[in-house]
Design an enzyme around this catalytic site. Structure first.
Site, mmCIF file in Angstrom:
data_model
loop_
_atom_site.group_PDB
_atom_site.id
_atom_site.type_symbol
_atom_site.label_atom_id
_atom_site.label_comp_id
_atom_site.label_asym_id
_atom_site.label_seq_id
_atom_site.Cartn_x
_atom_site.Cartn_y
_atom_site.Cartn_z
ATOM 1 N N ASN A 1 0.549 -1.127 -0.101
ATOM 2 C CA ASN A 1 0.208 -0.097 -0.070
ATOM 3 C C ASN A 1 0.940 1.176 -0.172
ATOM 4 O O ASN A 1 1.429 1.603 0.998
ATOM 5 C CB ASN A 1 -0.859 -0.037 1.424
ATOM 6 C CG ASN A 1 -1.831 1.266 1.459
ATOM 7 O OD1 ASN A 1 -1.931 1.979 0.511
ATOM 8 N ND2 ASN A 1 -2.259 1.321 2.795
ATOM 9 N N LYS B 1 0.147 4.398 -0.477
ATOM 10 C CA LYS B 1 -0.531 5.481 0.585
ATOM 11 C C LYS B 1 -0.129 6.736 -0.401
ATOM 12 O O LYS B 1 -0.312 6.577 -1.781
ATOM 13 C CB LYS B 1 0.094 5.637 1.732
ATOM 14 C CG LYS B 1 -0.135 4.545 2.625
ATOM 15 C CD LYS B 1 0.050 4.598 4.028
ATOM 16 C CE LYS B 1 -0.082 3.148 4.928
ATOM 17 N NZ LYS B 1 0.134 3.238 6.119
ATOM 18 N N HIS C 1 -9.376 1.071 5.327
ATOM 19 C CA HIS C 1 -8.003 1.286 5.786
ATOM 20 C C HIS C 1 -8.181 2.192 6.972
ATOM 21 O O HIS C 1 -8.940 2.986 7.166
ATOM 22 C CB HIS C 1 -6.950 1.814 4.820
ATOM 23 C CG HIS C 1 -5.446 1.671 5.156
ATOM 24 N ND1 HIS C 1 -5.154 2.835 6.205
ATOM 25 C CD2 HIS C 1 -4.506 0.946 5.304
ATOM 26 C CE1 HIS C 1 -3.727 2.534 6.343
ATOM 27 N NE2 HIS C 1 -3.317 1.253 6.062
ATOM 28 N N GLU D 1 -6.273 4.673 8.112
ATOM 29 C CA GLU D 1 -6.355 6.036 7.929
ATOM 30 C C GLU D 1 -7.703 6.519 7.530
ATOM 31 O O GLU D 1 -7.960 7.678 7.667
ATOM 32 C CB GLU D 1 -5.058 6.076 6.867
ATOM 33 C CG GLU D 1 -3.520 5.892 7.602
ATOM 34 C CD GLU D 1 -2.618 5.389 6.853
ATOM 35 O OE1 GLU D 1 -2.719 5.544 5.643
ATOM 36 O OE2 GLU D 1 -1.677 4.773 7.438
ATOM 37 N N GLU E 1 -5.030 -5.250 10.857
ATOM 38 C CA GLU E 1 -4.095 -4.172 10.790
ATOM 39 C C GLU E 1 -4.281 -3.620 12.367
ATOM 40 O O GLU E 1 -5.022 -2.384 12.330
ATOM 41 C CB GLU E 1 -3.976 -3.185 9.862
ATOM 42 C CG GLU E 1 -3.682 -3.749 8.427
ATOM 43 C CD GLU E 1 -3.348 -2.667 7.432
ATOM 44 O OE1 GLU E 1 -2.072 -3.151 6.840
ATOM 45 O OE2 GLU E 1 -4.164 -1.877 7.180
ATOM 46 N N GLY F 1 3.077 2.061 10.605
ATOM 47 C CA GLY F 1 3.887 3.138 10.577
ATOM 48 C C GLY F 1 4.465 3.549 11.944
ATOM 49 O O GLY F 1 5.253 4.682 12.001
ATOM 50 N N SER G 1 3.836 -2.384 10.171
ATOM 51 C CA SER G 1 5.096 -2.328 10.529
ATOM 52 C C SER G 1 5.790 -3.835 9.858
ATOM 53 O O SER G 1 6.767 -4.351 10.583
ATOM 54 C CB SER G 1 5.734 -2.220 11.947
ATOM 55 O OG SER G 1 5.212 -0.708 12.133
HETATM 56 P P1 PGA Z 1 3.135 0.085 7.544
HETATM 57 O O1 PGA Z 1 1.703 0.210 7.068
HETATM 58 O O2 PGA Z 1 3.552 -1.263 6.971
HETATM 59 O O3 PGA Z 1 3.901 1.143 7.295
HETATM 60 O O4 PGA Z 1 3.026 0.009 9.030
HETATM 61 C C1 PGA Z 1 0.830 -0.808 7.010
HETATM 62 C C2 PGA Z 1 -0.601 -0.347 6.518
HETATM 63 O O5 PGA Z 1 -0.895 0.858 6.514
HETATM 64 O O6 PGA Z 1 -1.194 -1.061 5.531
#
Ligand code: PGA
Length: 250
Positions: free
Chosen positions: A10, A12, A96, A98, A168, A174, A214
């Site tokens: 992803n 983003k 997601h 976010e 997740e 992140g 992560s």
């Molecule tokens: P990340 O993000 O690997 O940077 O923690 C995962 C995600 O948001 O799908």
């Protein structure tokens, strides 16, 4: 039941079109080397067309980072499932964290998006996960179950095969903090049990449940070794060809 591992990147809000094409080409080469895995990327919408051109004929799967529920209309800022398919996408991420936490999307809206994707032949990746407060309150299973049930409400059980779920934990996205493989397996097993109640048991056994939060080359193998972890949804580490290759080849 063998579920083909799905390694999904992803991107983003990262990469210009030229940067996206270069990275996608490198990822596609890796995907072609691993017929035993499925590899997907979700570039920003502005890069989808050139990326699709650049990787045509490879095994790399393209996805939208989100998807609207209508084909067209007065929905400023949205991208329809028809448009994603037109750009060569076969999948779409929905729900997601976010989108949920920064942009206020709720379960009802996420459910509409998911059904919109499925109605147009896109395989949705439904993202679910608890916040740190919810985990510390001992509510992880309850929160994740509610998100799965609401996100998949009114989905025809026969279509259950055509979807992917991503667990997740919000506190792991992140942050460099990964769930332990035990925490991931516990949540994934619970999600599969909920799916078995909602759909047939054999359908639940076919649905891939990805872990996200992560994921890095150094922790991917241990997470993927868990019985109910069928792949990864990767943010940060998918932005670099070498680190993403390290996860594809976990
Ligand atoms: P990340 O993000 O690997 O940077 O923690 C995962 C995600 O948001 O799908």
């Amino acid at each position: 039941m063998t579920r083909t591992p799905l390694i999904a990147g992803n991107w983003k809000m990262h990469k210009t079109a030229a940067e996206a094409v270069a990275l996608a080409r490198a990822v596609a080469e890796e995907a072609n080397r691993r017929p035993d895995r499925e590899v997907m990327i979700a570039p920003p919408a502005t890069a989808l067309f050139p990326v699709a051109e650049a990787v045509r004929g490879t095994r790399l799967i393209l996805a939208g980072q989100n998807v609207a529920w209508e084909e067209k209309g007065a929905f400023t800022g949205e991208i329809s499932p028809l448009m994603l398919a037109d750009c060569g996408c076969a999948m779409a991420i929905v729900g997601h964290s976010e989108r949920r936490h920064i942009f206020g999307e709720d379960d009802a809206m996420i459910n509409r998006r998911l059904k919109g994707a499925m109605n147009h032949g896109l395989v949705p990746i439904l993202c679910v996960g608890e916040t740190i407060e919810e985990r510390e309150d001992g509510r992880t299973a309850e929160v994740v179950e509610a998100q799965v049930r609401a996100g998949l409400a009114d989905v025809n059980p026969e279509s259950g095969r055509e979807l992917v779920v991503a667990y997740e934990p919000v506190w792991a996205i992140g942050t460099g903090r990964t769930a332990t493989s035990g925490q991931a397996q516990e949540a994934h097993a619970h999600i599969r049990a909920v799916l078995a109640q909602m759909f047939e048991k054999d359908i639940a056994a076919e649905i891939r449940i990805l872990y996200g939060g992560s994921v890095k080359p150094g922790n991917a193998a241990e997470l993927m070794a868990q019985a109910d972890v069928d792949g990864a949804l990767v943010g940060g580490a998918s932005l670099d060809a070498q680190s993403f290759a390290g996860i594809i080849n976990f």
